[in-house]
Design a protein around this motif. Structure first.
Motif, PDB file in Angstrom:
ATOM      1  N   ALA A  65      66.964  19.909  11.316  1.00  0.00           N
ATOM      2  CA  ALA A  65      67.817  20.942  11.895  1.00  0.00           C
ATOM      3  C   ALA A  65      66.972  22.132  12.363  1.00  0.00           C
ATOM      4  O   ALA A  65      65.953  22.462  11.760  1.00  0.00           O
ATOM      5  CB  ALA A  65      68.843  21.408  10.861  1.00  0.00           C
ATOM      6  N   ASP A  66      67.407  22.731  13.475  1.00  0.00           N
ATOM      7  CA  ASP A  66      66.731  23.931  13.972  1.00  0.00           C
ATOM      8  C   ASP A  66      67.765  24.856  14.623  1.00  0.00           C
ATOM      9  O   ASP A  66      68.968  24.661  14.455  1.00  0.00           O
ATOM     10  CB  ASP A  66      65.612  23.556  14.959  1.00  0.00           C
ATOM     11  N   GLU A  67      67.303  25.829  15.374  1.00  0.00           N
ATOM     12  CA  GLU A  67      68.230  26.787  15.981  1.00  0.00           C
ATOM     13  C   GLU A  67      69.138  26.135  17.013  1.00  0.00           C
ATOM     14  O   GLU A  67      70.299  26.515  17.171  1.00  0.00           O
ATOM     15  CB  GLU A  67      67.431  27.919  16.638  1.00  0.00           C
ATOM     16  N   GLU A  68      68.621  25.145  17.745  1.00  0.00           N
ATOM     17  CA  GLU A  68      69.411  24.487  18.782  1.00  0.00           C
ATOM     18  C   GLU A  68      70.383  23.473  18.181  1.00  0.00           C
ATOM     19  O   GLU A  68      71.523  23.360  18.629  1.00  0.00           O
ATOM     20  CB  GLU A  68      68.485  23.789  19.785  1.00  0.00           C
ATOM     21  N   VAL A  69      69.921  22.715  17.187  1.00  0.00           N
ATOM     22  CA  VAL A  69      70.770  21.707  16.530  1.00  0.00           C
ATOM     23  C   VAL A  69      70.808  22.055  15.047  1.00  0.00           C
ATOM     24  O   VAL A  69      69.835  21.827  14.319  1.00  0.00           O
ATOM     25  CB  VAL A  69      70.212  20.289  16.730  1.00  0.00           C
ATOM     26  N   PRO A  70      71.921  22.586  14.568  1.00  0.00           N
ATOM     27  CA  PRO A  70      71.965  23.143  13.206  1.00  0.00           C
ATOM     28  C   PRO A  70      72.135  22.118  12.084  1.00  0.00           C
ATOM     29  O   PRO A  70      72.288  22.512  10.937  1.00  0.00           O
ATOM     30  CB  PRO A  70      73.182  24.072  13.270  1.00  0.00           C
ATOM     31  N   VAL A  71      72.108  20.828  12.395  1.00  0.00           N
ATOM     32  CA  VAL A  71      72.254  19.810  11.349  1.00  0.00           C
ATOM     33  C   VAL A  71      71.126  18.789  11.451  1.00  0.00           C
ATOM     34  O   VAL A  71      70.604  18.524  12.542  1.00  0.00           O
ATOM     35  CB  VAL A  71      73.621  19.080  11.443  1.00  0.00           C
ATOM     36  N   ASN A  72      70.765  18.217  10.311  1.00  0.00           N
ATOM     37  CA  ASN A  72      69.813  17.110  10.310  1.00  0.00           C
ATOM     38  C   ASN A  72      70.488  15.861  10.883  1.00  0.00           C
ATOM     39  O   ASN A  72      71.680  15.622  10.653  1.00  0.00           O
ATOM     40  CB  ASN A  72      69.336  16.811   8.892  1.00  0.00           C
ATOM     41  N   PHE A  73      69.724  15.059  11.602  1.00  0.00           N
ATOM     42  CA  PHE A  73      70.285  13.801  12.102  1.00  0.00           C
ATOM     43  C   PHE A  73      69.178  12.787  12.355  1.00  0.00           C
ATOM     44  O   PHE A  73      67.999  13.125  12.416  1.00  0.00           O
ATOM     45  CB  PHE A  73      71.103  14.033  13.379  1.00  0.00           C
ATOM     46  N   TRP A  74      69.587  11.521  12.491  1.00  0.00           N
ATOM     47  CA  TRP A  74      68.671  10.425  12.789  1.00  0.00           C
ATOM     48  C   TRP A  74      68.927   9.925  14.206  1.00  0.00           C
ATOM     49  O   TRP A  74      70.065   9.689  14.586  1.00  0.00           O
ATOM     50  CB  TRP A  74      68.868   9.263  11.817  1.00  0.00           C
ATOM     51  N   SER A  75      67.877   9.741  14.980  1.00  0.00           N
ATOM     52  CA  SER A  75      67.972   9.103  16.293  1.00  0.00           C
ATOM     53  C   SER A  75      67.732   7.602  16.114  1.00  0.00           C
ATOM     54  O   SER A  75      66.776   7.196  15.435  1.00  0.00           O
ATOM     55  CB  SER A  75      66.922   9.665  17.254  1.00  0.00           C
ATOM     56  N   VAL A  76      68.587   6.795  16.729  1.00  0.00           N
ATOM     57  CA  VAL A  76      68.508   5.343  16.564  1.00  0.00           C
ATOM     58  C   VAL A  76      67.955   4.702  17.825  1.00  0.00           C
ATOM     59  O   VAL A  76      68.466   4.927  18.924  1.00  0.00           O
ATOM     60  CB  VAL A  76      69.890   4.736  16.250  1.00  0.00           C
ATOM     61  N   PHE A  77      66.921   3.910  17.648  1.00  0.00           N
ATOM     62  CA  PHE A  77      66.324   3.143  18.737  1.00  0.00           C
ATOM     63  C   PHE A  77      66.449   1.661  18.386  1.00  0.00           C
ATOM     64  O   PHE A  77      66.022   1.243  17.303  1.00  0.00           O
ATOM     65  CB  PHE A  77      64.843   3.485  18.897  1.00  0.00           C
ATOM     66  N   THR A  78      66.997   0.873  19.290  1.00  0.00           N
ATOM     67  CA  THR A  78      67.118  -0.562  19.024  1.00  0.00           C
ATOM     68  C   THR A  78      66.895  -1.366  20.289  1.00  0.00           C
ATOM     69  O   THR A  78      67.278  -0.937  21.383  1.00  0.00           O
ATOM     70  CB  THR A  78      68.502  -0.914  18.433  1.00  0.00           C
ATOM     71  N   GLY A  79      66.259  -2.496  20.125  1.00  0.00           N
ATOM     72  CA  GLY A  79      66.086  -3.420  21.246  1.00  0.00           C
ATOM     73  C   GLY A  79      66.854  -4.696  21.032  1.00  0.00           C
ATOM     74  O   GLY A  79      66.701  -5.665  21.782  1.00  0.00           O
ATOM     75  N   ALA A  80      67.722  -4.696  20.024  1.00  0.00           N
ATOM     76  CA  ALA A  80      68.419  -5.922  19.635  1.00  0.00           C
ATOM     77  C   ALA A  80      69.344  -6.454  20.718  1.00  0.00           C
ATOM     78  O   ALA A  80      69.625  -7.654  20.772  1.00  0.00           O
ATOM     79  CB  ALA A  80      69.216  -5.681  18.350  1.00  0.00           C
ATOM     80  N   LEU A  81      69.846  -5.569  21.594  1.00  0.00           N
ATOM     81  CA  LEU A  81      70.783  -5.994  22.627  1.00  0.00           C
ATOM     82  C   LEU A  81      70.146  -6.045  24.011  1.00  0.00           C
ATOM     83  O   LEU A  81      70.828  -6.322  24.997  1.00  0.00           O
ATOM     84  CB  LEU A  81      71.974  -5.032  22.670  1.00  0.00           C
ATOM     85  N   ALA A  82      68.854  -5.788  24.076  1.00  0.00           N
ATOM     86  CA  ALA A  82      68.191  -5.638  25.375  1.00  0.00           C
ATOM     87  C   ALA A  82      67.865  -6.971  26.036  1.00  0.00           C
ATOM     88  O   ALA A  82      67.736  -8.008  25.381  1.00  0.00           O
ATOM     89  CB  ALA A  82      66.908  -4.832  25.196  1.00  0.00           C
ATOM     90  N   GLU A  83      67.719  -6.916  27.366  1.00  0.00           N
ATOM     91  CA  GLU A  83      67.242  -8.075  28.104  1.00  0.00           C
ATOM     92  C   GLU A  83      65.783  -8.323  27.740  1.00  0.00           C
ATOM     93  O   GLU A  83      65.105  -7.446  27.187  1.00  0.00           O
ATOM     94  CB  GLU A  83      67.392  -7.839  29.605  1.00  0.00           C
ATOM     95  N   THR A  84      65.274  -9.498  28.067  1.00  0.00           N
ATOM     96  CA  THR A  84      63.968  -9.946  27.577  1.00  0.00           C
ATOM     97  C   THR A  84      62.840  -8.970  27.884  1.00  0.00           C
ATOM     98  O   THR A  84      62.059  -8.599  26.999  1.00  0.00           O
ATOM     99  CB  THR A  84      63.626 -11.319  28.166  1.00  0.00           C
ATOM    100  N   ARG A  85      62.736  -8.518  29.127  1.00  0.00           N
ATOM    101  CA  ARG A  85      61.612  -7.651  29.496  1.00  0.00           C
ATOM    102  C   ARG A  85      61.682  -6.319  28.765  1.00  0.00           C
ATOM    103  O   ARG A  85      60.679  -5.834  28.236  1.00  0.00           O
ATOM    104  CB  ARG A  85      61.602  -7.427  31.003  1.00  0.00           C
TER     105      ARG A  85
END
Length: 318
Positions: A65-85
């Motif tokens: 959390a910081d001044e712009e975003v006042p709460v802690n959070f997790w960003s999720v990155f996944t390639g499970a649904l992506a096309e092959t390349r």
């Protein structure tokens, strides 16, 4: 939220991609991961890894959390649904990131549970009006939108199917589900379909009324099914009261039939209902040419409105 349950965390979670369909190309994910990797080279960052066996389904990056975003959070990155390349590009970036920062937690989940969690996330974002900027549509009452007569009519179709020896089992895909009017009947029959529909407002209506299951609903164009699902993914593919099928727009519906057949297993059930005989004849001719062995069923009643005609059959070996 299922995702938080699977990962055992309390903080807020946000997927980098803005929609389920964007998970196919991973434009934001790949750009953001490059930045995260540079940051990781300079210092330690908090990571979680989600995997099925040795295969990584996704990673989460902690944001303080910081001044712009006042709460802690997790960003999720996944390639499970992506096309092959895109998936390969994701894996390369992810491996280099993990080489600098070992995850503080390694969480194993099934790919099916992970997909359900992704579906649910975007469903909740939609129903909470986070995917439609400036939405002014107000919720309506259940009684003003959903009809028990409509639900009963779908159930009657399945009575006929059972008499004919056609009954769905296993993984079911419902295309063009609208607000879930027909899906209600499928749930009551003990089926657990994955429901797809291109109209976001219709899907939102079904979700906010508790009709559609957020873990099994996707805003998706039925003409692109094969871009998101592997061939033979479903034991049954069906759609009820498809939009009006005319000679002038039949290529659109024939395209949807082609996509439906492509994601059905060999021997898989194919079922589509419409309101008139000319409509079902157009669809039946297309399905028969695509290697589906089946028949047109006259299901007309005195009301002459819902599911008056349907085609039922099975996909044959190529």
């Amino acid at each position: 939220m299922l995702l938080q349950e699977l990962l055992g965390i309390d903080e807020e979670i946000y997927f980098v991609e803005e929609s389920y369909l964007a998970q196919r190309t991973l434009k934001r994910t790949l750009d953001y991961l490059k930045g995260v990797r540079k940051f990781a080279e300079e210092g330690q960052i908090r990571l979680l890894r989600v995997r099925e066996g040795e295969h990584t389904l996704g990673i989460l990056v902690f944001n303080q959390a910081d001044e712009e975003v006042p709460v802690n959070f997790w960003s999720v990155f996944t390639g499970a649904l992506a096309e092959t390349r895109s998936k390969k590009d994701f894996e390369v970036l992810m491996d280099s990131l993990l080489a600098f920062n070992l995850p503080e937690k390694d969480i194993e989940v099934s790919s099916e549970s992970w997909r359900d969690a992704v579906n649910e996330y975007y469903s909740l974002m939609l129903v909470n009006r986070n995917l439609c900027e400036g939405c002014s549509v107000k919720p309506e009452s259940y009684e003003s939108v959903f009809s028990e007569n409509r639900v009963r009519r779908v159930a009657e179709v399945f009575d006929i199917l059972q008499e004919k020896g056609f009954y769905p089992e296993g993984k079911v895909l419902e295309v063009c589900c609208g607000n879930g009017m027909s899906t209600i009947a499928l749930y009551r029959l003990g089926l657990d379909p994955l429901a797809v529909e291109i109209n976001k407002c219709a899907v939102c209506q079904g979700l906010e009324q508790g009709v559609l299951n957020p873990r099994k609903t996707i805003v998706m164009d039925a003409t692109t099914l094969s871009r998101y699902f592997e061939p033979g993914s479903f034991d049954a593919v069906m759609g009820f009261m498809l939009g009006l099928v005319y000679e002038f727009n039949k290529e659109l519906w024939i395209g949807i039939m082609r996509e439906a057949v492509s994601v059905a297993k060999e021997g898989g059930l194919i079922l589509f209902t419409v309101s008139s005989k000319p409509e079902i004849e157009i669809l039946a001719r297309a399905l028969l040419r695509m290697g589906v062995e089946g028949e047109i069923v006259d299901n007309t009643d005195s009301e002459g409105t819902y599911d008056q005609w349907f085609f039922v059959g099975r996909k044959q070996k190529a």
